[in-house]
Structure formats: C-alpha cells, structure tokens
Write a protein that holds these residues in place. Structure first.
Motif, PDB file in Angstrom:
ATOM      1  N   ASP A 120     -15.915   2.674   6.840  1.00 35.94           N
ATOM      2  CA  ASP A 120     -15.718   1.536   7.668  1.00 35.94           C
ATOM      3  C   ASP A 120     -15.887   1.896   9.013  1.00 35.94           C
ATOM      4  O   ASP A 120     -16.112   0.861   9.995  1.00 35.94           O
ATOM      5  CB  ASP A 120     -14.176   1.280   7.490  1.00 35.94           C
ATOM      6  N   ALA A 121     -15.455   3.144   9.842  1.00 34.14           N
ATOM      7  CA  ALA A 121     -15.923   3.332  11.073  1.00 34.14           C
ATOM      8  C   ALA A 121     -17.242   3.385  11.571  1.00 34.14           C
ATOM      9  O   ALA A 121     -17.302   3.182  12.826  1.00 34.14           O
ATOM     10  CB  ALA A 121     -15.282   4.789  11.216  1.00 34.14           C
ATOM     11  N   ASN A 122     -18.187   3.439  10.684  1.00 36.45           N
ATOM     12  CA  ASN A 122     -19.566   3.110  11.125  1.00 36.45           C
ATOM     13  C   ASN A 122     -20.066   1.478  11.157  1.00 36.45           C
ATOM     14  O   ASN A 122     -21.279   1.413  11.042  1.00 36.45           O
ATOM     15  CB  ASN A 122     -20.409   3.938  10.237  1.00 36.45           C
ATOM     16  N   ARG A 123     -19.163   0.695  10.831  1.00 31.23           N
ATOM     17  CA  ARG A 123     -19.545  -0.675  10.658  1.00 31.23           C
ATOM     18  C   ARG A 123     -19.515  -1.355  11.962  1.00 31.23           C
ATOM     19  O   ARG A 123     -20.168  -2.370  11.881  1.00 31.23           O
ATOM     20  CB  ARG A 123     -18.835  -1.276   9.526  1.00 31.23           C
ATOM     21  N   GLY A 124     -19.270  -0.800  12.933  1.00 27.65           N
ATOM     22  CA  GLY A 124     -19.633  -1.315  14.499  1.00 27.65           C
ATOM     23  C   GLY A 124     -19.193  -0.347  15.392  1.00 27.65           C
ATOM     24  O   GLY A 124     -18.893   0.851  15.353  1.00 27.65           O
ATOM     25  N   ALA A 156      -3.574   8.281   7.821  1.00 29.22           N
ATOM     26  CA  ALA A 156      -4.283   7.789   6.418  1.00 29.22           C
ATOM     27  C   ALA A 156      -5.340   6.626   6.741  1.00 29.22           C
ATOM     28  O   ALA A 156      -6.416   6.762   6.025  1.00 29.22           O
ATOM     29  CB  ALA A 156      -2.972   7.043   5.520  1.00 29.22           C
ATOM     30  N   SER A 157      -5.227   5.764   7.570  1.00 26.56           N
ATOM     31  CA  SER A 157      -6.240   4.931   8.006  1.00 26.56           C
ATOM     32  C   SER A 157      -7.421   5.479   8.461  1.00 26.56           C
ATOM     33  O   SER A 157      -8.476   5.274   8.220  1.00 26.56           O
ATOM     34  CB  SER A 157      -5.650   3.906   9.382  1.00 26.56           C
ATOM     35  N   LEU A 158      -7.260   6.664   9.257  1.00 30.17           N
ATOM     36  CA  LEU A 158      -8.604   7.352   9.688  1.00 30.17           C
ATOM     37  C   LEU A 158      -9.230   8.076   8.741  1.00 30.17           C
ATOM     38  O   LEU A 158     -10.388   7.958   8.765  1.00 30.17           O
ATOM     39  CB  LEU A 158      -8.292   8.267  10.988  1.00 30.17           C
ATOM     40  N   LEU A 159      -8.374   8.786   7.881  1.00 28.73           N
ATOM     41  CA  LEU A 159      -9.069   9.296   6.557  1.00 28.73           C
ATOM     42  C   LEU A 159      -9.999   8.245   5.767  1.00 28.73           C
ATOM     43  O   LEU A 159     -11.027   8.780   5.195  1.00 28.73           O
ATOM     44  CB  LEU A 159      -8.031   9.846   5.689  1.00 28.73           C
ATOM     45  N   ALA A 166     -10.069  -2.727   5.534  1.00 31.84           N
ATOM     46  CA  ALA A 166      -9.023  -1.962   4.964  1.00 31.84           C
ATOM     47  C   ALA A 166      -8.297  -1.185   5.895  1.00 31.84           C
ATOM     48  O   ALA A 166      -6.934  -1.066   6.155  1.00 31.84           O
ATOM     49  CB  ALA A 166      -9.351  -1.281   3.573  1.00 31.84           C
ATOM     50  N   PRO A 167      -8.797  -0.062   6.471  1.00 33.82           N
ATOM     51  CA  PRO A 167      -8.152   0.872   7.346  1.00 33.82           C
ATOM     52  C   PRO A 167      -7.532   0.213   8.571  1.00 33.82           C
ATOM     53  O   PRO A 167      -6.548   0.556   9.191  1.00 33.82           O
ATOM     54  CB  PRO A 167      -9.258   1.655   7.795  1.00 33.82           C
ATOM     55  N   PHE A 213      -2.594  -2.165  11.003  1.00 34.49           N
ATOM     56  CA  PHE A 213      -1.868  -3.283  11.410  1.00 34.49           C
ATOM     57  C   PHE A 213      -0.377  -3.488  10.769  1.00 34.49           C
ATOM     58  O   PHE A 213       0.441  -4.304  11.385  1.00 34.49           O
ATOM     59  CB  PHE A 213      -2.727  -4.564  11.200  1.00 34.49           C
ATOM     60  N   ALA A 214      -0.188  -2.559   9.785  1.00 36.76           N
ATOM     61  CA  ALA A 214       1.138  -2.900   8.920  1.00 36.76           C
ATOM     62  C   ALA A 214       2.180  -2.325   9.901  1.00 36.76           C
ATOM     63  O   ALA A 214       3.363  -2.705   9.720  1.00 36.76           O
ATOM     64  CB  ALA A 214       1.075  -2.103   7.584  1.00 36.76           C
TER      65      ALA A 214
END
Length: 560
Positions: free
Chosen positions: A103-107, A94-97, A241-242, A247-248
């Motif tokens: 978000d994956a492209n922010r760093g 779910a986090s990866l989706l 968020a992801p 981290f949950a």
C-alpha cells in the motif's frame, strides 16, 4: 526516561523524520521505509517511557522557547495524554507494517504524510493551548487529506471531497470560537482560561456559552457525534486499509479534546459556562451509539460495517464523558484503548479478506476465496467477539464498568437499554458477516468447485499440448493468484500485533483499569493541571548572552 526535553520528542521526531523523508524520496528511495519504521519504533519507545513517567508523578509542563505560560507555547503531559501517545504509536506501527511493500507504494509521499499525521496527532494530545490545538488539528487534517487520496480511485476522490469540505467548515467554526474566547479573556492557554473564564462579568455569559458550544460542535465533528457523523462511514470505508487503521485514532482526538477542555475550562468551575456540554452529550451519544449499530446491521460492505463500528464506539466513549462522573470516564478510557485496537485490526483483516475474494471484494455476498482463510477467520472471530462486548475480552469489561458506574444516575435506564441493544446488534451484524465470508453457501461452494475443475482441466490440456509450459498443479495455481490475494509477512505481523495487544488489554485489565482510573481522577482535578502549566518557570540559560554583551561592551569602552 526523566529527561526534561522528552515531552517535545513526540512532536519533533515525526516532524524531522517527515522533512527528511521528502529529501530521501529523491536521493535514497530504498532507505525511506527503514527510516519511517525506525522513527515509529522510536516514537513507541518514547511514548511508553512518557507513560511510565506520567504514572509516577503529577502533571508536567514544557515551555517552548523558554517563555513562561501563558505568554509562550506550553505542552503538558499527564496520564491521559501519555495513554493517547502510546495508543497512537502502537496503531501507527501496525499500520506501517501492513503498508510496507504494497500500500505504501501506491502513490507518492506516503511515508512523509504518515509522519506528519503522527506529528499532528501527538501535538493535539500534548498541547496546553487552544490556538496550537487548532494548528495541530490542521496539520493532521492536511496530512489525512493526502493519505485518504493515496492510491487514487473514484470512491476515494468522492469521499475526500466530502471529508475536506466538512472539515474546512469545522476549522472555520474553530477559528470563530477561538477568536471569541480570546476577545473575552485575552488568552488561549487552557490553564489560563480555566482561571479567567469564571471571572467574566455576567454580561458576557451568553458570549462565553456560545464560544463553548461552538467548540463542542467542532470537537463533535472530529469525534463523529450525531448528527455530525455522516462523513465518517464513506471516508473510512474508502481509504486504504493502513490509512483507515490509522484513522481509527483520529476520532479519538475529538473525544480527547472534549474530555480535556470541558473538564478543565468549562467544568464545575467554568462560571456561566460551567458544565455546558453535559446536558447535550449523553443523549447525542446514545443516538450515535444506536445509529452506529443500525448502520452496521444495514451495511452491505465489510469496510462500511467496520466504519459504523467506529461510529458506535465514539458514541460509547462520548456517553461515558457525557455522564460527567469520574467512574464513567474511567470506564470510557478503558474502552477507548480496546475500541481503537479493535477497529484498526478489523480494517486490516477486512482488507485481507477482500483481497482473497477476487472481484467480490468486501461486498457481503458469498464468494470463493483463493486460499485458505483459517488464520484470518480466527482473527475475525476474535475481533468480532471483542466488538460485540463478549467476555472475557476488554470490550465486555469496558461496557460492564460503564454500566456499573451509571447505577443510581438519572440516565441509568436508557444507558443500559441502548448499550445492551447496540451490543446485540453488533453481534448480529458481525455474525452475519462472518457466516457469509467464511461459510458461504452451497451454491457458492459448487461454483468454486466448478471453476477449480475447469481450471485444472484447462491446465492439463495446456500441459499436454505444450510440454515446455507444463508445471506442477500447485505452482501453476500459485502463479495465477492475483497480487491482491498475496499476503506479505508484514501484513500478518500487523494483524498479529493488534490482536495480541487486544488480548493483553484483557489479560492485564487490572493494571490498565487502575491507570485509566488515575487518569480520570487527574482529569477531574483541574487545579493540578493549572498549577503545573502556569507554575512552570523558564530554565536559566546555560549562557547569559545579555551579560556577555554587557561585559564585551564594557571591555571595548575601557580600551577606548
């Protein structure tokens, strides 16, 4: 899947994928998201197969390097470990989706760090050795440092400093406790420790209790137990968020290790350190649960509210463990599945809501939204009901099972009072948040209407002044929607996956409770774990190298 090497795959697969991604980032960057997704899907399939395998038989051990325990590194698979593997892979998917294409492209290195984080998590759930537990802790922590800073920002930098310092202190205590245990027993294999700790002389009673309590402090840091929880709200509230959703599952590593070590090594047969954690855990857990609910009520930001819900869920889980009965632990494991999915889903939902509210973001203030939040509102309502423990969702069932299991115990009254009041506080906090987010106030609605009217007037004037720039109202409005407010299909798929999983835990509550009950009974029968790990024998080599060397040496001697 009954392949003997399958147990090592949850560790090896993310390790190899992470290494491959570091190379692919430079040479084939477009393939990186696809490689990560394929790896996570494979991990979910492997974890599901291992869960089926664990449910059909006893504890299974895997000897790395083919060295018999306790001399070599050993992994162990039982129902509890398999359950945690499935939960980790599901949350990771779910986090990866959600992170894809935004978000994956922010760093840099997001996908590689993501895989190394999964390696550390899976290794911590599978290892049968305390030193390797420390190693996997460090792997997941180092990866989490990079993921926490992903996207940069002052808030993330400040939170990461606190997070890193606090966890470095915990790692130092972990090394001290491990060194003390090794000095006393000469081993760090948990099955071997279960055999040797009861045999320690009376003169070592104080030292072994000190080592056990030091380990408890370390694990409570990971599980965010009172008074060691204060790092979590800021850290989780600052992460993207992801990352926060992934981290949950991290706090559950602390819960898992307490359940594993303090039933296996320091349980009823722990000699001078027998049941050393149980007098402390219930009261600290009740305090954690109460403060988590108070923190949720006092939160002024959505992400902080969800972070305090994670603290409250950790208190509930550790309360179930601290009561020290198989029935309460079974209820706690049932609630663990629900609470992890709920927290991960809320982090993602809150991020989408904050993106729709412009500069107001996740602050609990009335503000107009750029688009209709009907689906998000429904998902938020569903997760809020789940977090508050309302029927017929799994949160209600988990708490009901826990309260029922405490009847007749010395802590029945405080447990019922705190659990019910904390649930009420959670419902109030989430009801207030939902009202502010999705109903707002008349003033906010009037302000939104005024802004929309001014925008339409400006657009019409611009279109009349310059016909070449004129466009339909809907297209012009869509063009001015900020990028943060645009939802991707992957984000909706991620939220839908977690919500569907939560609904499935309620629909199939019977089979899930049967599984957690069997896992709890297995946890309180350490003899089976010890026998599986210490009784595992090295596999005969397919090629006997020593014999071949002797034969070749003899052949050379004959020629001479």
């Amino acid at each position: 899947m009954n392949w003997p090497h399958a147990i090592i795959l949850p560790v090896v697969l993310p390790l190899m994928t992470g290494a491959l991604l570091l190379l692919a980032e430079r040479r084939a960057e477009r393939l990186v998201p696809a490689i990560t997704m394929l790896s996570v899907l494979a991990q979910l399939a492997i974890a599901a197969a291992l869960a089926v395998q664990a449910a059909q038989g006893p504890v299974q051990a895997y000897l790395l390097g083919n060295w018999q325990a306790p001399y070599g590194i050993a992994l162990a698979l039982d129902r509890l470990a398999a359950l945690m593997l499935v939960l980790t892979a599901l949350v990771a998917l779910a986090s990866l989706l959600y992170a894809r294409n935004r978000d994956a492209n922010r760093g840099a290195h997001f996908h590689a760090l993501f895989q190394f984080q999964l390696m550390g998590l899976n290794g911590a759930f599978l290892t049968a050795d305390l030193f390797n537990l420390f190693v996997f802790f460090e792997v997941l922590l180092i990866a989490s440092y990079g993921l926490l800073l992903h996207g940069l920002g002052r808030a993330r930098l400040r939170a990461s400093i606190h997070y890193v310092v606090f966890n470095l202190a915990g790692s130092s205590l972990f090394l001290i406790a491990v060194a003390l245990l090794y000095a006393l027993t000469g081993t760090l294999n948990m099955a071997d420790l279960a055999m040797r700790v009861p045999l320690l002389p009376a003169g070592d009673a104080l030292l072994i209790r000190t080592a056990a309590l030091l380990l408890l402090v370390v694990f409570c840091v990971k599980a965010a137990l009172l008074p060691l929880y204060f790092w979590l709200p800021e850290t989780y509230g600052s992460a993207t968020a992801p990352v926060a959703a992934l981290f949950a599952i991290m706090t559950k590593v602390g819960v898992y290790t307490i359940a594993r070590v303090y039933t296996l090594v320091f349980g009823d047969g722990g000699g001078a350190a027998a049941n050393v954690a149980w007098p402390w855990l219930p009261w600290l857990a009740l305090g954690t649960l109460a403060l988590g609910a108070i923190g949720a009520l006092a939160s002024t930001r959505l992400r902080g509210l969800v972070a305090y819900l994670v603290v409250a869920s950790a208190g509930t889980l550790l309360l179930a463990l601290g009561l020290g009965r198989a029935e309460t632990v079974s209820a706690g494991l049932f609630y663990l599945v629900h609470s992890t999915l709920m927290a991960a889903a809320l982090f993602l939902i809150v991020d989408r809501v904050a993106g729709l509210r412009g500069d107001t973001g996740d602050r609990l203030l009335p503000a107009p939204m750029t688009t209709s939040p009907a689906l998000l509102g429904a998902a938020f309502f569903f997760c809020a009901a789940a977090a508050g423990g309302l029927p017929p969702l799994a949160g209600f069932l988990g708490k009901a099972l826990l309260l029922d299991a405490t009847i007749g115990s010395a802590l029945a009254v405080p447990t019922w009072v705190v659990v019910l009041l904390a649930g009420l506080g959670t419902i109030v906090a989430l009801s207030r948040a939902g009202s502010v987010l999705f109903w707002g106030s008349p003033a906010a609605a009037a302000e939104m209407a005024a802004e929309m009217g001014a925008g339409m007037a400006a657009g019409m004037a611009a279109g009349l002044a310059d016909p070449a720039t004129a466009a339909p109202t809907a297209a012009r409005a869509a063009a001015h929607v900020p990028d943060a407010a645009r939802s991707t299909p992957g984000q909706f798929a991620a939220i839908g996956l977690l919500v569907a999983a939560m609904a499935a835990t309620a629909a199939w509550a019977g089979p899930l409770h049967a599984y957690t009950t069997a896992a709890s009974r297995q946890l309180f029968e350490p003899a089976a774990y010890v026998e599986a790990v210490l009784g595992a024998r090295p596999v005969p080599a397919a090629i006997d190298i020593r014999r071949e060397m002797r034969e070749r040496g003899g052949a050379k001697g004959d020629k001479r």
